[in-house]
Design a protein around this motif. Structure first.
Motif, mmCIF file in Angstrom:
data_model
loop_
_atom_site.group_PDB
_atom_site.id
_atom_site.type_symbol
_atom_site.label_atom_id
_atom_site.label_comp_id
_atom_site.label_asym_id
_atom_site.label_seq_id
_atom_site.Cartn_x
_atom_site.Cartn_y
_atom_site.Cartn_z
ATOM 1 N N GLY A 1 26.946 35.338 -33.946
ATOM 2 C CA GLY A 1 26.936 34.897 -32.705
ATOM 3 C C GLY A 1 28.808 34.433 -32.713
ATOM 4 O O GLY A 1 29.402 34.793 -31.775
ATOM 5 N N ALA A 2 29.227 33.834 -33.876
ATOM 6 C CA ALA A 2 30.590 33.730 -34.064
ATOM 7 C C ALA A 2 31.349 35.057 -33.880
ATOM 8 O O ALA A 2 32.391 35.026 -33.207
ATOM 9 C CB ALA A 2 30.954 33.056 -35.309
ATOM 10 N N LEU A 3 30.870 36.157 -34.360
ATOM 11 C CA LEU A 3 31.696 37.551 -34.377
ATOM 12 C C LEU A 3 31.646 37.929 -32.722
ATOM 13 O O LEU A 3 32.576 38.427 -32.312
ATOM 14 C CB LEU A 3 30.807 38.514 -35.202
ATOM 15 N N SER B 1 33.738 33.697 -37.813
ATOM 16 C CA SER B 1 33.892 35.486 -37.370
ATOM 17 C C SER B 1 34.513 36.180 -38.215
ATOM 18 O O SER B 1 34.715 37.490 -38.056
ATOM 19 C CB SER B 1 34.496 35.200 -36.096
ATOM 20 N N TRP B 2 35.511 35.467 -39.345
ATOM 21 C CA TRP B 2 36.153 36.541 -40.230
ATOM 22 C C TRP B 2 36.908 37.444 -39.681
ATOM 23 O O TRP B 2 37.096 38.430 -39.954
ATOM 24 C CB TRP B 2 35.303 37.272 -41.228
ATOM 25 N N SER B 3 37.757 37.212 -38.485
ATOM 26 C CA SER B 3 38.619 37.993 -37.949
ATOM 27 C C SER B 3 40.125 37.771 -38.562
ATOM 28 O O SER B 3 40.942 37.074 -38.120
ATOM 29 C CB SER B 3 38.578 37.566 -36.269
ATOM 30 N N THR C 1 39.074 29.097 -41.984
ATOM 31 C CA THR C 1 38.748 30.419 -42.638
ATOM 32 C C THR C 1 39.563 30.896 -43.619
ATOM 33 O O THR C 1 40.829 30.797 -43.242
ATOM 34 C CB THR C 1 38.609 31.216 -41.247
ATOM 35 N N ALA C 2 39.096 31.565 -44.574
ATOM 36 C CA ALA C 2 40.077 32.147 -45.630
ATOM 37 C C ALA C 2 40.806 31.390 -46.358
ATOM 38 O O ALA C 2 41.653 31.771 -47.141
ATOM 39 C CB ALA C 2 41.126 33.073 -44.825
ATOM 40 N N ALA D 1 28.773 39.441 -47.645
ATOM 41 C CA ALA D 1 29.229 40.687 -47.128
ATOM 42 C C ALA D 1 29.431 40.597 -45.840
ATOM 43 O O ALA D 1 30.539 41.484 -45.244
ATOM 44 C CB ALA D 1 27.724 41.630 -47.102
ATOM 45 N N GLU D 2 29.544 39.425 -44.892
ATOM 46 C CA GLU D 2 29.570 39.379 -43.734
ATOM 47 C C GLU D 2 31.433 39.277 -43.491
ATOM 48 O O GLU D 2 31.981 39.735 -42.764
ATOM 49 C CB GLU D 2 29.036 38.322 -43.138
ATOM 50 N N ILE D 3 31.782 38.882 -44.713
ATOM 51 C CA ILE D 3 33.329 38.523 -44.825
ATOM 52 C C ILE D 3 34.030 40.032 -44.489
ATOM 53 O O ILE D 3 34.792 40.113 -43.524
ATOM 54 C CB ILE D 3 33.915 38.123 -46.181
#
Lengths: 213, 313
Positions: A47-49, A60-62, B121-122, B171-173
């Motif tokens: 959902g975040a992505l 979302s690791w963008s 994040t990160a 893995a989603e990273i």
């Protein structure tokens, strides 16, 4: 809205964890709740992505998705530079550890995006703090110690931030004996190919100084 | 018919029995990683700095339960979080410790950034709250625990799914980063020119510690193109490591090489990606060096990867 959604999302996750951790469930129901937790995690992260929102810690690791810019300083790739100035007018680049516990990159981003919108009195209270921290780091290095406080547990194995910086202050001679009397924040702008040919080809804009006069 | 096939595949993947030791090992790795980051930061002192918090919106404060005047308590929370992570690591009331650490890290980790950004994040601790809470929900204290004393536990399905869910979240990273590149830049992200400029941005200034490798690579267009394509291919395919032990043997070392390469060539590191070490087949590694681990756990782990374990358990 994103903040509320993210908070509710994390709360729902904690409730599911609580159910699995504490309720006396039979094997079949425990497996069902485990399935629910797995699906919840997948839904929250996907959902975040899909929504391009960061429901941290469901991220979302963008990261670094854009093509590299041609020029540094007019887009997201902003490198602030913080220098201390002595009474004789000499500028010294402040070692990133002097700002600890603040991370220098978070500090730089905050100076760029938030700081300009703060009242002048608040800006100057931050200026006072930055000048004091720069001098505190300077004094520590002059005394043969290291600036900063985050290496207290792991020493050289301390986890770096997202960006890894050079230790500019490693010897007492790297810092002046006289105190810094002013802090300056510069915004850097440079053409990448131009600077690759000539390392001095960068433009600095003074965006803040403390004291102001 | 199809629904039944999907259901069976779902059960086979997630609920294949695994060893209590493998889950305990995951707990130790996740806690060690969290402790490394936690003791490399000082969230509580940062939260007390003057002026920095003036622009933080109320909704963001509520999201992370950060309130004016709460900085005093943050020192207490930070100490409790450290104690809880250590307890999770060594196995003292491991599951309650994981729960306390997970909840407190959710509050503490964003303190490093929320004065300008809503998400941490990160910065190293993004996955830690989630993984520690998952380990609190699972019987992660059934092996390698000091107190309560670890009991001899037979392989069971409860020990398996937390590890696979952890792998998926890690893995989603890479997968999400690949999707982001495709959406924001298309194939242009991988171009030699773009990679060259990224390398130069993070090596031209004196403020970076590593210069040589990045500049050397930047002057070689073919290598830049190979890095661009290789990175994207790696990011799209890493998710295979969740499902295949053969893929793990290739992709996990590749991931470690990639991370080290990015660190040395671009001075960038994503603290969460070091959790890739949870993919390593530690039982196999232990047996290779003559260290007794858990032969049964290894056979189950390997079989689970090839989808054969349900019957062997």
């Amino acid at each position: 809205m994103t903040n509320i959604a993210a908070a509710v999302g994390f709360l729902g996750f904690v409730i599911l964890i609580g159910i699995l951790a504490t309720l006396p469930l039979g094997d079949r129901r425990r497996r069902s709740w485990s399935t629910a937790l797995i699906l919840y995690c997948i839904a929250a992260t996907v959902g975040a992505l899909v929504l391009r929102r960061d429901f941290w810690p469901f991220s979302s690791w963008s990261m670094m998705g854009r093509v590299a810019p041609l020029v540094v300083g007019d887009s997201g790739a902003y490198h602030p530079s913080l220098v201390g100035v002595t009474a004789s007018g000499v500028e010294y680049l402040i070692d990133y550890r002097a700002w600890e516990p603040l991370n220098v990159d978070e500090l730089g981003a905050w100076l760029r995006y938030v700081f300009p919108h703060l009242p002048l009195a608040t800006q100057d209270s931050v200026g006072t703090y930055l000048l004091a921290e720069a001098n505190r780091g300077r004094v520590a290095v002059r005394a043969g110690s290291t600036p900063g406080s985050l290496a207290r547990t792991w020493g050289p194995l301390t986890a770096p931030g997202h960006l890894v910086h050079a230790k500019n202050w490693t010897r007492p001679d790297d810092v002046p004996a006289a105190p810094f009397v002013e802090i300056r924040v510069y915004s850097q702008q440079w053409d990448i190919e131009g600077r690759a040919r000539d390392p001095t080809a960068l433009h600095l804009d003074l965006v803040y100084r403390f004291p102001r006069s | 018919m199809k629904a039944s096939v999907v259901s069976r595949a779902w059960v086979r993947f997630w609920f294949t029995p695994d060893s209590a030791r493998n889950l305990a090992l995951l707990r130790i790795l996740v806690a060690a990683h969290a402790l490394w980051i936690l003791r490399s930061r000082d969230f509580a002192t940062g939260a007390a700095l003057p002026g920095f918090w003036a622009g933080v919106p109320a909704s963001l404060r509520w999201r992370y339960l950060v309130f004016p005047g709460g900085a005093t308590f943050d020192h207490v929370w930070q100490t409790i979080a450290t104690v809880a992570v250590v307890a999770a690591l060594v196995g003292v009331y491991a599951r309650p410790a994981c729960f306390i650490a997970g909840v407190l890290l959710y509050h503490l980790a964003p303190l490093d950034v929320i004065f300008w950004s809503p998400a941490a994040t990160a910065r190293g601790l993004t996955l830690s709250p989630i993984l520690l809470l998952i380990l609190a929900a699972a019987p992660s204290g059934d092996a390698w625990a000091i107190w309560p004393r670890a009991r001899h536990a037979a392989p069971a399905w409860e020990y398996g799914w937390p590890r696979r869910l952890t792998w998926l979240l890690i893995a989603e990273i890479y997968l999400f980063a690949a999707v982001t590149k495709l959406v924001q830049s298309g194939l242009a992200w991988s171009s030699a020119d773009s990679i060259r400029r990224w390398l130069l941005i993070f090596t031209l200034d004196a403020s970076w510690p590593h210069h040589a490798l990045g500049r050397w690579l930047a002057d070689r267009p073919t290598l830049c193109l190979a890095i661009g394509i290789g990175t994207v291919v790696f990011e799209w395919t890493f998710v295979l490591a969740v499902f295949s032990s053969r893929a793990r043997r290739v992709l996990v070392p590749a991931g470690l090489i990639l991370q080290t390469g990015i660190l040395l060539a671009m001075n960038i590191q994503v603290g969460e990606t070091w959790l890739i070490l949870t993919f390593v087949d530690w039982p196999a590694l232990a047996s290779r060096f003559g260290v007794p681990y858990d032969a049964k756990a290894r056979s189950i782990t390997v079989a689970a990867s090839s989808g054969e374990a349900a019957s062997s358990a």
